[in-house]
Design an enzyme around this catalytic site. Structure first.
Site, PDB file in Angstrom:
ATOM      1  CD  GLU A   1      -3.169  -0.996   2.047  1.00 33.98           C
ATOM      2  OE1 GLU A   1      -3.109  -0.152   2.968  1.00 33.98           O
ATOM      3  OE2 GLU A   1      -4.150  -1.746   1.880  1.00 33.98           O
TER       4      GLU A   1
ATOM      5  CD  GLU B   1      -4.500  -5.308   2.837  1.00 38.24           C
ATOM      6  OE1 GLU B   1      -5.364  -4.570   3.346  1.00 38.24           O
ATOM      7  OE2 GLU B   1      -3.287  -5.157   3.054  1.00 38.24           O
TER       8      GLU B   1
HETATM    9  C1  LIG Z   1      -2.415  -8.374   4.584  1.00 41.92           C
HETATM   10  O1  LIG Z   1      -1.721  -7.920   5.674  1.00 41.92           O
HETATM   11  C2  LIG Z   1      -1.121  -6.694   5.467  1.00 41.92           C
HETATM   12  C3  LIG Z   1      -0.299  -6.362   6.675  1.00 41.92           C
HETATM   13  O2  LIG Z   1      -0.921  -6.589   7.875  1.00 41.92           O
HETATM   14  C4  LIG Z   1      -2.145  -5.640   5.152  1.00 41.92           C
HETATM   15  O3  LIG Z   1      -1.582  -4.406   4.939  1.00 41.92           O
HETATM   16  C5  LIG Z   1      -2.841  -6.069   3.954  1.00 41.92           C
HETATM   17  O4  LIG Z   1      -3.825  -5.141   3.659  1.00 41.92           O
HETATM   18  C6  LIG Z   1      -3.442  -7.430   4.167  1.00 41.92           C
HETATM   19  N1  LIG Z   1      -3.996  -7.977   2.988  1.00 41.92           N
HETATM   20  C7  LIG Z   1      -5.153  -8.609   2.986  1.00 41.92           C
HETATM   21  C8  LIG Z   1      -5.615  -9.166   1.729  1.00 41.92           C
HETATM   22  O5  LIG Z   1      -5.852  -8.716   3.964  1.00 41.92           O
END
Ligand SMILES: *[C@@H]1O[C@H](CO)[C@@H](O)[C@H](O)[C@H]1NC(C)=O
Ligand SMILES: *[C@@H]1O[C@H](CO)[C@@H](O)[C@H](O)[C@H]1NC(C)=O
Ligand SMILES: *[C@@H]1O[C@H](CO)[C@@H](O)[C@H](O)[C@H]1NC(C)=O
Length: 335
Positions: free
Chosen positions: A161, A270
């Site tokens: 991100e 996510e």
């Molecule tokens: C996976 O974990 C990361 C770090 O905690 C987070 O930033 C990310 O959004 C998560 N991705 C999903 C698909 O949940």
């Protein structure tokens, strides 16, 4: 996911990848991958290096067992760059943290036969500063990927991100630097997930300028575009309420069209919604839509699992996480 609080900072993501036909776990058949983010090692991000068991933790093997038994085949393991390579991006690894990462990755891949995504959960920043040293970032990735160079069930997620990065060329530069570092390490069989700015949101993929990422190149041609999509009103993944029962498919429509027109592959790295009827409809609607577009969507990962989530609104942690109990059973028939 944005880190609105320490707890959120510890957000967990589980990623499941559909098993190839030669693998034992065949539950995931429509998608190549379906999984869960497994949070823990990125928790306590104000405590660097932090202490194992106090500031951060690793995913729990028995939870991996439970989820794999349900048919999940991929897990995303968020880590912190400052914990794995602490002195500078071109420095050596911290052996304690490296050992913890190797242990859980080997458990997921070698013991369970699933895929493990190594996810520096850094938002395009190292020690809080936007990463602009592409050569340094290439070295960072060459060091990290070198550890897993011979494990083809590891997936490298360049950075979680990025946001507010300035010109989009900063992001394209970072992602290309990552690809170059991974391949320079001799890790040539693995997929590489790249993310875009604006928190890699699918709904803002085009408006944020992430179309520029179509120019990334990989000699192995194994780039997958990882986007994130939450279903609450501001798309931040901080509310248990969803806009309406079709908001997911609405929000990923333009990104889907982009993947098709560019001939690219995507994964929803996510996504989540609360445990209520509107969100449950929205989640199943989105997965159904993705299932109708598997020419470009390879799978999805719920946010999130991990042992320290407590009563988190999206917790996928067995045995009592609210999403594990209420939402996973609705999703399994769709993957
Ligand atoms: C996976 O974990 C990361 C770090 O905690 C987070 O930033 C990310 O959004 C998560 N991705 C999903 C698909 O949940
Ligand atoms: C390595 O990281 C661990 C925590 O994972 C920390 O306790 C230790 O102090 C670090 N070692 C060095 C040399 O920084
Ligand atoms: C859900 O909200 C989106 C965005 O406002 C809208 O385009 C869509 O038509 C809505 N769907 C329903 C079923 O109300």
């Amino acid at each position: 996911m944005r880190f609105g609080s320490l707890l959120v900072a510890a957000s967990t993501a589980v990623l499941v990848v559909a098993a190839p036909s030669t693998e034992k776990k065949k539950r995931v058949s429509k998608f190549r991958w379906f999984g869960v983010n497994e949070s823990g090692a990125e928790f306590g991000n104000t405590a660097i290096p932090g202490e194992l068991g106090k500031d951060y933790t690793w995913p729990v093997e028995s939870s991996i067992d439970t989820l794999v038994a349900q048919g999940i085949n991929i897990f995303r393991i968020p880590i912190l760059m400052e914990r794995i390579i602490p002195t500078s991006m071109t420095g050596p690894m911290n052996a304690t943290y490296e050992d913890g990462l190797i242990s859980i990755v080997n458990y997921i891949t070698n013991t369970k036969g699933a895929y493990a995504i190594v996810d520096p959960h850094n938002f395009g920043r190292y020690y809080g500063n936007i990463i602009t040293d592409d050569a340094g970032f290439t070295t960072f990735w060459a060091t990290l990927a070198g550890v897993f160079a011979n494990n083809n069930k590891v997936i490298f997620d360049c950075n979680n991100e990025p946001h507010d990065m300035g010109d989009i060329s900063v992001v394209t530069g970072l992602m290309q630097a990552c690809i170059n570092g991974v391949r320079a390490a001799g890790a040539t069989s693995q997929y590489i997930f790249v993310e875009g700015t604006s928190y890699s949101g699918a709904w803002t993929w085009i408006s944020a300028g992430n179309g520029a990422l179509s120019g990334l190149t990989d000699p192995q041609n194994k780039i997958v575009y990882e986007m994130h999509q939450y279903l609450d009103s501001d798309g931040s993944g901080t509310s248990a309420d969803c806009v309406n029962s079709t908001i997911g498919s609405s929000r990923i429509e333009a990104a889907t069209a982009w993947l098709k027109s560019e001939g690219k592959l995507g994964i929803l790295g996510e996504f989540a919604g609360g445990s209520n009827s509107v969100c449950e409809s929205a989640v199943t609607d989105m997965l159904t839509y993705m299932g109708e577009n598997t020419d470009v969507w390879l799978g999805a990962l719920w946010w999130g699992g991990g042992p320290w989530w407590g009563d988190y609104i999206y917790s996928m942690e067995p045995p009592s996480g609210v999403a594990y109990v209420n939402v996973l059973p609705l999703m399994l028939p769709l993957i």
